[in-house]
Design an enzyme around this catalytic site. Structure first.
Site, short mmCIF file in Angstrom:
data_model
loop_
_atom_site.label_atom_id
_atom_site.label_comp_id
_atom_site.label_asym_id
_atom_site.label_seq_id
_atom_site.Cartn_x
_atom_site.Cartn_y
_atom_site.Cartn_z
N CYS A 212 -21.47 -35.62 -30.96
CA CYS A 212 -22.80 -35.42 -31.54
C CYS A 212 -22.85 -35.80 -33.01
CB CYS A 212 -23.24 -33.98 -31.34
SG CYS A 212 -22.32 -32.83 -32.37
N CYS B 296 -17.96 -35.13 -35.22
CA CYS B 296 -17.78 -34.84 -33.80
C CYS B 296 -17.94 -36.12 -32.99
CB CYS B 296 -18.81 -33.80 -33.37
SG CYS B 296 -18.83 -33.54 -31.58
N CYS C 161 -24.45 -29.96 -29.03
CA CYS C 161 -23.31 -30.84 -28.73
C CYS C 161 -23.02 -30.79 -27.22
CB CYS C 161 -22.12 -30.36 -29.56
SG CYS C 161 -20.66 -31.34 -29.28
N LEU D 40 26.71 -20.35 -28.00
CA LEU D 40 27.67 -21.33 -27.50
C LEU D 40 27.58 -22.61 -28.30
CD1 LEU D 40 26.78 -20.87 -23.75
CD2 LEU D 40 28.92 -20.17 -24.83
N ASP E 67 16.45 -21.24 -20.13
CA ASP E 67 15.77 -21.44 -21.41
C ASP E 67 14.81 -20.28 -21.65
OD1 ASP E 67 15.21 -22.69 -23.71
OD2 ASP E 67 14.00 -24.29 -22.86
N GLU F 18 27.33 -22.58 -14.77
CA GLU F 18 26.10 -21.81 -14.59
C GLU F 18 24.93 -22.58 -15.17
OE1 GLU F 18 26.61 -18.15 -16.71
OE2 GLU F 18 28.11 -17.45 -15.32
N GLU G 184 19.42 -13.56 -19.66
CA GLU G 184 18.35 -14.30 -20.29
C GLU G 184 17.02 -13.88 -19.67
OE1 GLU G 184 19.48 -16.36 -22.61
OE2 GLU G 184 17.95 -17.88 -22.98
N TYR H 50 0.83 -1.20 0.00
CA TYR H 50 0.00 0.00 0.00
C TYR H 50 0.87 1.26 0.00
CZ TYR H 50 -3.23 3.60 1.50
OH TYR H 50 -3.95 4.76 1.58
N GLU H 51 1.87 1.25 0.92
CA GLU H 51 2.75 2.43 1.00
C GLU H 51 3.49 2.64 -0.32
OE1 GLU H 51 4.64 2.86 5.33
OE2 GLU H 51 4.49 0.80 4.63
N PHE H 52 3.92 1.51 -0.90
CA PHE H 52 4.63 1.60 -2.18
C PHE H 52 3.72 2.25 -3.23
CE2 PHE H 52 6.00 0.11 -6.32
CZ PHE H 52 7.38 0.25 -6.25
N CYS I 164 -16.53 -28.34 -34.13
CA CYS I 164 -17.86 -28.93 -34.27
C CYS I 164 -18.83 -27.75 -34.36
CB CYS I 164 -18.18 -29.79 -33.05
SG CYS I 164 -19.94 -30.22 -33.00
N LYS J 30 21.88 -23.05 -17.69
CA LYS J 30 21.59 -22.52 -19.03
C LYS J 30 20.08 -22.26 -19.06
CE LYS J 30 22.52 -23.22 -23.90
NZ LYS J 30 21.24 -22.75 -24.38
N LYS K 214 23.87 -29.71 -22.94
CA LYS K 214 22.40 -29.69 -22.98
C LYS K 214 21.84 -30.97 -22.37
CE LYS K 214 20.38 -27.43 -26.32
NZ LYS K 214 19.47 -26.32 -26.49
N LYS L 205 32.21 -22.15 -18.31
CA LYS L 205 33.05 -21.06 -18.82
C LYS L 205 34.40 -21.08 -18.13
CE LYS L 205 28.94 -18.19 -19.37
NZ LYS L 205 28.13 -17.09 -18.89
N ARG M 32 19.01 -10.61 -29.23
CA ARG M 32 20.20 -11.13 -29.91
C ARG M 32 20.16 -10.88 -31.42
NH1 ARG M 32 23.83 -15.26 -31.31
NH2 ARG M 32 22.53 -16.71 -32.43
N TYR N 13 24.12 -12.81 -16.77
CA TYR N 13 25.26 -13.72 -16.74
C TYR N 13 26.50 -13.23 -17.47
CZ TYR N 13 23.08 -15.04 -21.18
OH TYR N 13 22.50 -15.01 -22.41
S1 IVH Z 1 26.89 -17.17 -22.09
C1 IVH Z 1 29.56 -16.06 -25.67
N1 IVH Z 1 25.52 -18.11 -20.07
O1 IVH Z 1 22.31 -19.71 -24.35
C2 IVH Z 1 28.73 -16.69 -24.64
N2 IVH Z 1 24.47 -18.04 -22.20
O2 IVH Z 1 23.92 -20.52 -27.13
C3 IVH Z 1 27.44 -16.04 -24.43
N3 IVH Z 1 22.14 -18.81 -22.18
O3 IVH Z 1 21.84 -17.27 -26.62
C4 IVH Z 1 26.45 -16.79 -23.70
N4 IVH Z 1 22.02 -19.29 -20.05
O4 IVH Z 1 21.00 -16.63 -24.39
C5 IVH Z 1 25.52 -17.84 -21.39
N5 IVH Z 1 24.40 -18.90 -18.20
C6 IVH Z 1 24.41 -18.62 -19.49
C7 IVH Z 1 23.28 -18.83 -20.29
C8 IVH Z 1 23.35 -18.53 -21.65
C9 IVH Z 1 21.36 -19.27 -21.19
C10 IVH Z 1 21.72 -18.71 -23.60
C11 IVH Z 1 22.13 -17.42 -24.24
C12 IVH Z 1 22.64 -17.78 -25.61
C13 IVH Z 1 22.58 -19.26 -25.64
C14 IVH Z 1 23.94 -19.77 -26.00
#
Ligand code: IVH
Length: 671
Positions: free
Chosen positions: A412, A409, A433, A83, A116, A112, A172, A34-36, A427, A114, A315, A291, A135, A224
């Protein structure tokens, strides 16, 4: 005076950003919602009165409102590479071998998740969000700044810190599983088709033109990567910790979302941990990114033509099992949409027994070339309902029968229809139906429609099976004595039901309109239609042209309304609802207040005014049937100009020949 106002706006903005950070990034709010909201309102008010001090990075931008007609394509300052993907642990070992060949000494890796979602590059200048690019093709991306500003975990203005004057942060954008489920729930309630998965939905959302819709969907972001000409730290891991210090939401080491690993065994442990645990996350990940930590080593390793040599993505295999397709059956929804369903030999997949999988439509069946008895692969990816991803054709028996999409259908027997350009079969028997009839009643009584107390889906089923109701109008004919003796009913429930139905007669017209279950007429569209058509009779009589002239009513909705009222039974049902005393027009008082003098006219309101605030003027425009637009285009009818309207706006309006009116002229126009 003016410097006071300026400082006040700045202080309030800064304070709200801190609260936003505490709430969304730290999950530790220090003031009430509320305050916010009160503080945000105060800021909004000040910005309306003094637009010259409103920053594009004001916290008020978080709710959206800016419309991007076309996303500009802009070159990336640092190429946005992807990547190279691997699917096996052997390939991770190969990666380590390659790295070790080129680099002497011990190597620290950073693992890290990945995520999606969809990649984003956000540029900050002097600590302020400057622009955000997708991108695109890696060289150039689309500018989606207004939409990115609505993402609460992305800071708009950083508190003081040791960040470079100019830097880019990459990450991401994603939609959490919870936000995705909520969105689909509301789409289904409106009779719209559910979205397929969170990733595509996040990507589609980021490209929406109206940033206020983006704000509502609740996108989120993990960051990231840090890119800058000034080197603040000398390793990737430290750059992430720095970004956290500056106020960004980063993957947290304590949650094991990111970890430093000094051996490939530790990397493997990280991968195995998340392969098991990913199902428990509230967001989707499709793998792990590995990395090389040191920037110097990254530089020595360099790039191949497409990818960095210092990073790789592992993956996960989508969870996938093989089972037998026993039968294809069909489900009919309330709008008549017919969905094929694969009935499978039960099989355990990702912790649950799967017996059915959605096949979406005829095209999907043909694409898979399904035959009864086929061994099929079933996968649970982003979708909630499992799907068939492939068939073992070599295992098929010669006598297997090809699945041919039904032309009638299943409930019916009516001949199905398919509109040109649509993948779904329907349908057409809207009035006879059973699943359509029951589905329509269930929708009508729903919380967002007529919200009938004492009546649930099971009771609707019971009343329908007992032939006490065939459509929602029949609900208003029900008598206590008709229902009291039904199984599991009793006096109290019967009375509650009768009372609930009676009370629903007071529901406003727009709720009834939504409850009718016209395809594509969701809550918001129903409100628009109610406001403009004012009564059900006007709507029944409206032509296609009249309908599409209403703001935000497109051809698809207009056609659907015409189709709905083209069915005599629907008109009769509506006529009955009217006779029972339901509200089939906007309330008397409201109708007299509605004046449509600005119908169909679009306005850009800019500058500071004497008599009304900018927001008051905008409200007036809306209330009188006009439309507020964010920027001047050839489609704008008027620019309502106050003091201090920007010279570029004036120039643009003049160039396009758009009428510029003063506050006085506007008041005359509406009186
Ligand atoms: S690093 C040059 N770190 O995966 C390296 N990418 O094919 C730049 N993604 O399009 C990417 N999690 O959007 C990196 N922890 C993560 C990631 C990440 C998801 C996605 C990124 C990129 C695709 C790489």
């Amino acid at each position: 005076m003016s410097t006071d106002i300026k400082s006040k706006i700045e202080a309030l903005s800064q304070e709200l950003e801190v609260h936003n950070y505490n709430y969304y990034v730290k999950s530790a709010p220090t003031i009430s919602d509320y305050e916010f909201d009160q503080k945000l309102k105060e800021l909004e008010q000040l910005e309306t009165e003094y637009p010259e001090y409103a920053s594009p990075n004001s916290p008020t931008k978080r709710v959206g409102g800016d419309i991007t007609k076309k996303f500009n394509t802009i070159p990336h300052e640092y190429k946005m590479l992807s990547l190279s993907n691997t699917y096996s642990k052997e390939e991770i070992i190969d990666f380590e071998t390659r790295v070790k060949k080129l680099i002497d000494g011990p190597i620290t890796f950073v693992c890290e998740l990945k995520y999606d979602g969809v990649a984003i590059g956000i540029k900050y200048v002097n600590g302020e969000l400057n622009r955000a690019l997708t991108r695109g093709d890696g060289e150039k991306g689309e500018e989606v700044t207004a939409n990115v500003r609505t993402i609460r975990t992305i800071p708009l203005k950083l508190p003081k810190g040791d960040y470079p004057e100019d830097f880019e942060i990459r990450g991401e954008i994603y939609l959490s599983k919870q936000a995705f489920a909520k969105l689909n729930e509301s789409r289904l309630a409106k009779g719209e088709v559910a979205y397929m998965n969170p990733r595509n939905t996040a990507s589609g959302t980021l490209k929406l033109q109206d940033s206020s819709i983006v704000a509502e969907r609740g996108l989120d972001c993990f960051l990231y990567g840090l890119y800058s000409k000034d080197q603040i730290v000398d390793s990737h891991y430290d750059s992430i910790l720095k970004a956290q210090e500056w106020g960004f939401k980063i993957p947290k080491p304590e949650n094991r979302f990111i970890a430093k690993c000094s051996s490939i065994e530790e990397v493997m442990n990280f991968i195995n941990h998340w392969d098991q645990e990913r199902k428990n996350l509230d967001f989707e990940i499709d793998g792990i990114v590995i990395k090389v930590d040191s920037y110097e080593k990254q530089e020595n390793l360099g790039f191949t033509s497409k990818f960095p040599r210092w990073a790789i993505a592992y993956k996960f295999k989508a969870e996938n099992v093989s089972t037998i397709l026993e039968e294809v059956t069909y489900q009919v929804g309330r709008t008549g949409a017919v969905t094929p369903v694969a009935n499978l030999r039960p099989v355990l997949l990702a912790g649950t027994t799967v017996k059915r999988a959605s096949l979406h439509n005829e095209d999907q069946i043909n694409k898979l070339d399904l035959h009864i008895g086929d061994s099929v692969y079933v996968e649970k990816g982003g979708e909630i309902i499992p799907k068939i991803t492939g068939v073992q054709i070599e295992a098929r028996s010669n006598t297997a029968l090809k699945v041919v999409f039904t032309d009638t259908c299943p409930n019916c027997n009516s001949l199905l229809v398919k509109k040109a350009g649509e993948a779904q079969h329907y349908c057409p028997n809207h009035v006879g139906c059973p699943p359509q009839l029951k589905g329509k009643i269930e929708h009508f009584i729903g919380r967002k429609a007529m919200d009938i107390d004492g009546l649930g889906v099971e009771t609707v089923d019971q009343l329908f099976e007992e032939e006490l109701i065939k459509n929602y109008a029949d609900l208003y004919e029900l008598k206590f004595e008709d229902i009291v003796d039904l199984e599991r009913m009793g006096k109290r429930s019967a009375q509650n039901l009768i009372d609930g139905v009676e009370a629903s007669k007071q529901m406003p017209f727009e709720r009834l309109l939504f409850g009718l279950g016209i395809r594509y007429v969701g809550e918001t569209v129903a409100k628009k239609l109610a406001k403009h058509a004012k009564s059900i009779d006007k709507l029944i009589g409206a032509s296609f042209e009249e309908l599409i002239a209403i703001d935000e009513i497109g051809e698809k909705i207009a056609e659907s309304i015409i189709d709905f009222f083209g069915i005599q039974e629907n008109v009769e049902i509506v006529q009955r609802l009217k006779e029972y005393g339901l509200k089939t027009e906007v309330e008397e008082k409201a109708a007299s207040e509605i004046n449509d003098v600005l119908q169909g006219k679009s306005f850009v309101v800019s500058g500071v005014f004497e008599e009304f605030s900018r927001n008051e003027l905008k409200d007036k425009i809306e209330a009188l049937g006009g439309k507020n637009v964010g920027s001047i285009s050839s489609k704008t009818d008027f620019v309502l100009a106050g003091d201090k309207m920007g010279p570029s706006k004036k120039e643009k309006a003049e160039k396009l020949g758009i009428k510029i009116i003063s506050e006085r002229e506007f008041i005359e126009m509406i009186s």
